[in-house]
Design a protein around this motif. Structure first.
Motif, mmCIF file in Angstrom:
data_model
loop_
_atom_site.group_PDB
_atom_site.id
_atom_site.type_symbol
_atom_site.label_atom_id
_atom_site.label_comp_id
_atom_site.label_asym_id
_atom_site.label_seq_id
_atom_site.Cartn_x
_atom_site.Cartn_y
_atom_site.Cartn_z
ATOM 1 N N HIS A 117 0.914 3.833 -2.971
ATOM 2 C CA HIS A 117 0.672 5.297 -2.849
ATOM 3 C C HIS A 117 1.877 6.442 -3.481
ATOM 4 C CE1 HIS A 117 -0.588 9.112 -0.615
ATOM 5 N NE2 HIS A 117 0.862 9.355 -0.353
ATOM 6 N N ASP A 161 0.900 -1.261 0.169
ATOM 7 C CA ASP A 161 0.218 -0.193 0.008
ATOM 8 C C ASP A 161 0.805 1.239 0.095
ATOM 9 O OD1 ASP A 161 -2.388 -1.516 -0.025
ATOM 10 O OD2 ASP A 161 -2.787 -1.381 2.150
ATOM 11 N N LEU A 162 1.989 1.405 0.749
ATOM 12 C CA LEU A 162 2.845 2.334 0.764
ATOM 13 C C LEU A 162 3.542 2.499 -0.503
ATOM 14 C CD1 LEU A 162 4.441 4.615 2.383
ATOM 15 C CD2 LEU A 162 6.228 2.802 2.918
ATOM 16 N N VAL A 197 4.114 1.041 9.517
ATOM 17 C CA VAL A 197 4.206 1.618 8.066
ATOM 18 C C VAL A 197 3.243 2.714 7.739
ATOM 19 C CG1 VAL A 197 3.688 1.160 5.761
ATOM 20 C CG2 VAL A 197 4.968 -0.706 7.070
ATOM 21 N N SER A 198 1.974 2.555 8.573
ATOM 22 C CA SER A 198 0.894 3.568 8.570
ATOM 23 C C SER A 198 1.448 5.006 8.952
ATOM 24 C CB SER A 198 -0.378 3.076 9.204
ATOM 25 O OG SER A 198 0.007 2.729 10.792
ATOM 26 N N LEU A 206 3.357 6.388 6.235
ATOM 27 C CA LEU A 206 2.343 6.641 4.923
ATOM 28 C C LEU A 206 1.582 7.951 5.319
ATOM 29 C CD1 LEU A 206 0.847 6.004 2.307
ATOM 30 C CD2 LEU A 206 -0.440 4.556 3.727
#
Length: 216
Positions: free
Chosen positions: A95, A91-92, A205-206, A209
């Motif tokens: 993005h 996801d990172l 990770v969030s 992000l």
């Protein structure tokens, strides 16, 4: 300031491959050099490629080539047995790509080991540049690999960040003059304490992000 590029370390940063690397090294050291090496001892050896680590530290030199062959076989097979894709990492990267941010990897791994992992984990397509241990004379903590990546990407260091899980990563990033982040977001990472303070430490990770979304 807008970010044009994000450079990552690989093992322990983008891929949870350190346990597998430890297993492969432990196996060949025990089998061919008749000794047990701890994970801490292995981390102290890190920097050069896998071939160089074995060649530099084996006492039984006659088994070096066989040990290298076995290392890669164990390492490759482990991707089918133990390592799963990390959706948060995907996801990172998605993005960053979606925002037009260039993505690079600076790793001490050999090109062969990097190819095994990046292909098995379906990560290879995200990277605009990859500098492996085979591509530099001086591995991290020397910033040579970072400088090479910046030149290839054609980006300014003031608009580039570097991310890694080891002291060598932080020293390399800081030496190159980049905003440098430490991460401890995978199951296994190299440094629990950084000798040189990074600009921030991310444990998920969030968290990172969210920063990227804010600055984007």
């Amino acid at each position: 300031m807008p970010i044009d590029a994000v450079l990552f370390d690989f093992d322990g940063t983008l891929a949870d491959t350190l346990p597998l690397s430890f297993e492969a090294f432990n196996t060949v050291f025990k089998t061919y050099d008749n000794r047990d090496v701890t994970n801490e001892e292995l981390i102290a050896m890190f920097g050069p490629t896998e071939e160089e680590i074995i060649a530099n530290h084996f006492r039984n030199e006659e088994f070096i080539l066989q040990a290298i062959m076995d290392y890669y076989e164990i390492y490759k097979q482990g991707h089918f047995d133990t390592i799963e894709k990390d959706q948060a990492i995907i996801d990172l990267l998605e993005h960053l790509k979606g925002k037009g941010i260039k993505i690079g990897v600076i790793t001490g791994k050999s090109r062969r080991a990097f190819q095994i992992s990046s292909e098995a984990l379906n990560l290879i397509s995200y990277f605009d540049v990859v500098i492996t241990g085979d591509d530099v004379v001086k591995p991290k903590p020397d910033p040579e690999g970072i400088y090479k990546a910046l030149e290839i990407l054609g980006v300014n260091k003031s608009k580039t960040v570097f991310i890694g899980d080891s002291n060598a990563d932080i020293v390399a990033g800081k030496s190159a003059g980049l905003r440098t982040y430490g991460v401890q977001w995978l199951s296994t990472f190299q440094s629990s304490v950084f000798d040189i303070p990074p600009d921030a430490i991310f444990r998920s990770v969030s968290e990172f992000l969210d920063i990227m979304k804010e600055e984007g």
